[in-house]
Structures are given as structure tokens and as C-alpha cells.
Design a protein around this motif. Structure first.
Motif, PDB file in Angstrom:
ATOM      1  N   ARG A 238       0.832  -1.211   0.000  1.00  0.00           N
ATOM      2  CA  ARG A 238       0.000   0.000   0.000  1.00  0.00           C
ATOM      3  C   ARG A 238       0.864   1.258   0.000  1.00  0.00           C
ATOM      4  O   ARG A 238       0.522   2.258  -0.640  1.00  0.00           O
ATOM      5  CB  ARG A 238      -0.948  -0.008   1.199  1.00  0.00           C
ATOM      6  CG  ARG A 238      -2.023  -1.103   1.093  1.00  0.00           C
ATOM      7  CD  ARG A 238      -2.964  -1.123   2.282  1.00  0.00           C
ATOM      8  NE  ARG A 238      -3.916  -2.219   2.151  1.00  0.00           N
ATOM      9  CZ  ARG A 238      -5.110  -2.128   1.540  1.00  0.00           C
ATOM     10  NH1 ARG A 238      -5.491  -0.957   1.037  1.00  0.00           N
ATOM     11  NH2 ARG A 238      -5.915  -3.167   1.449  1.00  0.00           N
ATOM     12  N   LEU A 239       1.993   1.213   0.710  1.00  0.00           N
ATOM     13  CA  LEU A 239       2.915   2.347   0.721  1.00  0.00           C
ATOM     14  C   LEU A 239       3.486   2.603  -0.668  1.00  0.00           C
ATOM     15  O   LEU A 239       3.547   3.743  -1.141  1.00  0.00           O
ATOM     16  CB  LEU A 239       4.049   2.081   1.707  1.00  0.00           C
ATOM     17  CG  LEU A 239       4.984   3.254   2.005  1.00  0.00           C
ATOM     18  CD1 LEU A 239       4.329   4.228   2.978  1.00  0.00           C
ATOM     19  CD2 LEU A 239       6.309   2.757   2.576  1.00  0.00           C
ATOM     20  N   GLU A 240       3.891   1.534  -1.338  1.00  0.00           N
ATOM     21  CA  GLU A 240       4.488   1.664  -2.665  1.00  0.00           C
ATOM     22  C   GLU A 240       3.465   2.112  -3.703  1.00  0.00           C
ATOM     23  O   GLU A 240       3.770   2.935  -4.574  1.00  0.00           O
ATOM     24  CB  GLU A 240       5.123   0.340  -3.084  1.00  0.00           C
ATOM     25  CG  GLU A 240       6.300  -0.084  -2.232  1.00  0.00           C
ATOM     26  CD  GLU A 240       7.465   0.884  -2.321  1.00  0.00           C
ATOM     27  OE1 GLU A 240       7.596   1.577  -3.346  1.00  0.00           O
ATOM     28  OE2 GLU A 240       8.250   0.940  -1.359  1.00  0.00           O
ATOM     29  N   LEU A 241       2.260   1.574  -3.617  1.00  0.00           N
ATOM     30  CA  LEU A 241       1.229   1.982  -4.576  1.00  0.00           C
ATOM     31  C   LEU A 241       0.850   3.442  -4.370  1.00  0.00           C
ATOM     32  O   LEU A 241       0.534   4.147  -5.328  1.00  0.00           O
ATOM     33  CB  LEU A 241      -0.001   1.075  -4.440  1.00  0.00           C
ATOM     34  CG  LEU A 241       0.211  -0.397  -4.816  1.00  0.00           C
ATOM     35  CD1 LEU A 241      -1.081  -1.189  -4.612  1.00  0.00           C
ATOM     36  CD2 LEU A 241       0.686  -0.532  -6.263  1.00  0.00           C
ATOM     37  N   GLN A 242       0.892   3.899  -3.129  1.00  0.00           N
ATOM     38  CA  GLN A 242       0.635   5.312  -2.884  1.00  0.00           C
ATOM     39  C   GLN A 242       1.720   6.175  -3.520  1.00  0.00           C
ATOM     40  O   GLN A 242       1.440   7.233  -4.096  1.00  0.00           O
ATOM     41  CB  GLN A 242       0.560   5.583  -1.384  1.00  0.00           C
ATOM     42  CG  GLN A 242       0.158   7.016  -1.053  1.00  0.00           C
ATOM     43  CD  GLN A 242      -0.025   7.212   0.436  1.00  0.00           C
ATOM     44  OE1 GLN A 242       0.937   7.140   1.202  1.00  0.00           O
ATOM     45  NE2 GLN A 242      -1.264   7.466   0.859  1.00  0.00           N
ATOM     46  N   ALA A 243       2.974   5.722  -3.452  1.00  0.00           N
ATOM     47  CA  ALA A 243       4.063   6.470  -4.097  1.00  0.00           C
ATOM     48  C   ALA A 243       3.865   6.495  -5.610  1.00  0.00           C
ATOM     49  O   ALA A 243       4.176   7.498  -6.267  1.00  0.00           O
ATOM     50  CB  ALA A 243       5.409   5.851  -3.740  1.00  0.00           C
ATOM     51  N   ASP A 244       3.361   5.410  -6.181  1.00  0.00           N
ATOM     52  CA  ASP A 244       3.038   5.401  -7.605  1.00  0.00           C
ATOM     53  C   ASP A 244       1.951   6.426  -7.919  1.00  0.00           C
ATOM     54  O   ASP A 244       2.026   7.156  -8.912  1.00  0.00           O
ATOM     55  CB  ASP A 244       2.556   4.012  -8.038  1.00  0.00           C
ATOM     56  CG  ASP A 244       3.687   3.026  -8.215  1.00  0.00           C
ATOM     57  OD1 ASP A 244       4.802   3.449  -8.557  1.00  0.00           O
ATOM     58  OD2 ASP A 244       3.457   1.821  -8.023  1.00  0.00           O
ATOM     59  N   CYS A 245       0.943   6.481  -7.054  1.00  0.00           N
ATOM     60  CA  CYS A 245      -0.141   7.437  -7.249  1.00  0.00           C
ATOM     61  C   CYS A 245       0.375   8.866  -7.142  1.00  0.00           C
ATOM     62  O   CYS A 245      -0.002   9.741  -7.930  1.00  0.00           O
ATOM     63  CB  CYS A 245      -1.235   7.181  -6.211  1.00  0.00           C
ATOM     64  SG  CYS A 245      -2.707   8.214  -6.412  1.00  0.00           S
ATOM     65  N   LEU A 246       1.255   9.113  -6.185  1.00  0.00           N
ATOM     66  CA  LEU A 246       1.827  10.454  -6.030  1.00  0.00           C
ATOM     67  C   LEU A 246       2.677  10.835  -7.237  1.00  0.00           C
ATOM     68  O   LEU A 246       2.722  12.006  -7.632  1.00  0.00           O
ATOM     69  CB  LEU A 246       2.658  10.513  -4.748  1.00  0.00           C
ATOM     70  CG  LEU A 246       1.870  10.343  -3.442  1.00  0.00           C
ATOM     71  CD1 LEU A 246       2.812  10.289  -2.251  1.00  0.00           C
ATOM     72  CD2 LEU A 246       0.844  11.448  -3.266  1.00  0.00           C
ATOM     73  N   ALA A 247       3.339   9.841  -7.848  1.00  0.00           N
ATOM     74  CA  ALA A 247       4.067  10.104  -9.095  1.00  0.00           C
ATOM     75  C   ALA A 247       3.092  10.530 -10.183  1.00  0.00           C
ATOM     76  O   ALA A 247       3.399  11.409 -11.004  1.00  0.00           O
ATOM     77  CB  ALA A 247       4.849   8.869  -9.525  1.00  0.00           C
ATOM     78  N   GLY A 248       1.926   9.922 -10.194  1.00  0.00           N
ATOM     79  CA  GLY A 248       0.894  10.310 -11.156  1.00  0.00           C
ATOM     80  C   GLY A 248       0.380  11.714 -10.912  1.00  0.00           C
ATOM     81  O   GLY A 248       0.111  12.472 -11.853  1.00  0.00           O
ATOM     82  N   VAL A 249       0.239  12.089  -9.634  1.00  0.00           N
ATOM     83  CA  VAL A 249      -0.174  13.459  -9.289  1.00  0.00           C
ATOM     84  C   VAL A 249       0.842  14.452  -9.833  1.00  0.00           C
ATOM     85  O   VAL A 249       0.479  15.491 -10.409  1.00  0.00           O
ATOM     86  CB  VAL A 249      -0.323  13.616  -7.760  1.00  0.00           C
ATOM     87  CG1 VAL A 249      -0.511  15.089  -7.385  1.00  0.00           C
ATOM     88  CG2 VAL A 249      -1.503  12.794  -7.248  1.00  0.00           C
ATOM     89  N   TRP A 250       2.117  14.140  -9.656  1.00  0.00           N
ATOM     90  CA  TRP A 250       3.155  15.014 -10.204  1.00  0.00           C
ATOM     91  C   TRP A 250       2.998  15.159 -11.713  1.00  0.00           C
ATOM     92  O   TRP A 250       3.048  16.277 -12.252  1.00  0.00           O
ATOM     93  CB  TRP A 250       4.555  14.466  -9.897  1.00  0.00           C
ATOM     94  CG  TRP A 250       5.574  15.052 -10.828  1.00  0.00           C
ATOM     95  CD1 TRP A 250       6.079  16.316 -10.787  1.00  0.00           C
ATOM     96  CD2 TRP A 250       6.140  14.431 -11.987  1.00  0.00           C
ATOM     97  NE1 TRP A 250       6.941  16.524 -11.857  1.00  0.00           N
ATOM     98  CE2 TRP A 250       6.997  15.381 -12.602  1.00  0.00           C
ATOM     99  CE3 TRP A 250       6.012  13.165 -12.557  1.00  0.00           C
ATOM    100  CZ2 TRP A 250       7.708  15.086 -13.769  1.00  0.00           C
ATOM    101  CZ3 TRP A 250       6.726  12.872 -13.709  1.00  0.00           C
ATOM    102  CH2 TRP A 250       7.560  13.825 -14.309  1.00  0.00           C
TER     103      TRP A 250
END
Length: 296
Positions: free
Chosen positions: A208-220
């Protein structure tokens, strides 16, 4: 990807000529424990694309815990050469993440603190222990630095089948996503769970931590595109492909021919692409609540 001529970050440290001691696979000490070749290989299979701390998986494999690693002394870093194109690319992408996250934090009444990005070869000391190129790019919350050996991009292209500049930018944005998690206190909460739950449960939280980082990369990516129109044809597909190629299931299939879901620490290819796309489509950090999501 349109990046040339854009602002470059001043927060890049170049340690590539420091002779970091090599990045071989021989066993070594880590947090007071000795990790043999087998443990390192297993960790790399599970975490080829490392996130918050490349030592986490190795620590779990060795029983967890152990004394906190000491911050090792490092010679003063310097900026990359002005004619180093790859270093310029990395500095430009880092600057873009700085601009995006400063705006996001300001909009929410907070102040964003820029991370440092360290370029190294082979191995380098970090506040999280000895970082090695073989572990892939990673973020160390202890010193708030992203570490990358640029040879990883050749691995990404030639061995993992994920070429393209935007795929390379996604790698940086993912690691910066871990920095955002650190600033928000999410990483600390994860660390508090270590030793309190089983390894399988901790692995599930790590996903879940890693997928959130993926999502934050998408936000960027969403906000960078809105502000500076950085994307070209094929860029989104390039990043999606990179996310898919570094899914736990894809990496395990390549390495051993089968998957072990309970050992996943970063998420499947489908999950990684889904959450990157969630951030990309929404451009809102609130859409990245992977810990509250029922289905990943």
C-alpha cells in the motif's frame, strides 16, 4: 518528454567519482546483522524497484530489528558537470517535482522541504546504511535523500523492457513520492508497525505504501503537464509500461518462473499501473489513499 531548457534543481549531489566501494553481492553487515548472498538475491527479487528504504526487506529477511545503522561519513558532494546530459535530465525532473509539491503543500497550508538527490556509482553510505546500485533507486528517510546509480536506467531499458525518458522520470517521481510520505508522517507510521505485525502483514502494508508512491508520481505528472506541458506522444504509455514491468508478479516471473503473492512488497503490475493512472487522472493527493482502499 519536453524537459530541455527547463529549470534544474540545485539539490543534486554528485558522488560518482568518490569510489563508493563497489556494489557486489558478497554478504555484508546491515544494521548489525549479516546478510548472505541468498538473502540479498531474494530481497532483490521482491524489491527490484526499491522504495522507502532498501534495507527494509533485508532487515525482515534477517529477522528484523537490530541496532540502527550509524550515519557514515561522506566526502563533500559537488554538483554534476554542466555537460552531463543525463545528470541535467535528472536535475530538471527533480526541479519539476519541487515546483509541483511546493504548490500542493502550499495549497494545503503546509511547507514542502526539498529532498536531495544523490548520484552515485556502485555503493555509497547513507543514513539508512550502505546503499548499493544493485538494489535500484531508493529513498532514505533518515537523511531525506533519493539515491540513484544512473546505470539503473540501462537496466530499466535493456533488462526490464521499459525505455523512454518519461519512464525514467517516473522512477524519480516515485522516489520523491516516498519523500512526500515521509513529510506527511506516513513513513513513520509504517516503521512503527515493524515487529508488531507478521511479515506477511507488513508486506501487505508495504504494498500500500508503494502503490501510494506510484499514485503520487501520477499526481506530479498531472500537475507538471498542466503547468508546463511536458508530455509528448507515447510518454504516458512509457510510464505505464515501466510501472507494469516492475510489478512484483512480473519481476518474480522473470526471476523464478512463478509468483509468491504473500511476499509482494510493491504490488502487481496491474496495481502499479492502476494507481499511477489514478494520480495522473485526478491530480489530487486525496485520491491516493491506498491505505483506506478496499480494493487495490
Amino acid at each position: 518528454m519536453k524537459w530541455e531548457g527547463n529549470r534544474e534543481s540545485d539539490n543534486v549531489e554528485d558522488r560518482r567519482d568518490d569510489g563508493g566501494g563497489g556494489g557486489g553481492f558478497s554478504g555484508g553487515g546491515l544494521g548489525g546483522r549479516h546478510i548472505g548472498l541468498g538473502g540479498i538475491v531474494i530481497a532483490l527479487v521482491a524489491s527490484y524497484f526499491l522504495g522507502i528504504n532498501p534495507m527494509t526487506v533485508l532487515s525482515l529477511l534477517s529477522g528484523g530489528g537490530g541496532p540502527a545503522p550509524q550515519v557514515q561519513q561522506q566526502a563533500p558532494a559537488h554538483r554534476p558537470p554542466a555537460d552531463d546530459r543525463m545528470a541535467k535530465f535528472v536535475a530538471t525532473v527533480l526541479a519539476d517535482t519541487e515546483d509541483v509539491w511546493k504548490d500542493v503543500f502550499a495549497q494545503n497550508g503546509a511547507t514542502y522541504r526539498d529532498p536531495k538527490l544523490v548520484l552515485f556509482r556502485g555503493a555509497t553510505p547513507t543514513a539508512c546504511g550502505q546503499g548499493q546500485a544493485a538494489m535500484g533507486p531508493f529513498y532514505c528517510p533518515g537523511d531525506q535523500k533519493v539515491y540513484i546509480d544512473l546505470d539503473f536506467y540501462q537496466t530499466l531499458k535493456n533488462k526490464l523492457g521499459a525505455p523512454g525518458e518519461f519512464a525514467q522520470a517516473y522512477v524519480i517521481a516515485h522516489e520523491v513520492g516516498h519523500h512526500v510520505q515521509n513529510l506527511l508522517g506516513i513513513s513513520a507510521k509504517m516503521d512503527q508497525m515493524r515487529g508488531r505485525v507478521s511479515q506477511a502483514e507488513y508486506n501487505a502494508l508495504s504494498v500500500r505504501l508503494e502503490l501510494q508512491a506510484d499514485c503520487l508520481a501520477g499526481v506530479w505528472a498531472n500537475r507538471a503537464q498542466s503547468a508546463r506541458q511536458i508530455l509528448e506522444n507515447g510518454d504516458i504509455e512509457s510510464a505505464m509500461n515501466a510501472a507494469a514491468q516492475i510489478g512484483d508478479d512480473a519481476l518474480q516471473k522473470k526471476a523464478q518462473g512463478y509468483v509468491v503473492p504473500e511476499s509482494f512488497t510493491h504490488g502487481t503490475s496491474a496495481q502499479r499501473t492502476r494507481w499511477f493512472n489514478t494520480g495522473l487522472q485526478n491530480g489530487n493527493i486525496k485520491a491516493c489513499d491506498t491505505f483506506g482502499a478496499r480494493n487495490l
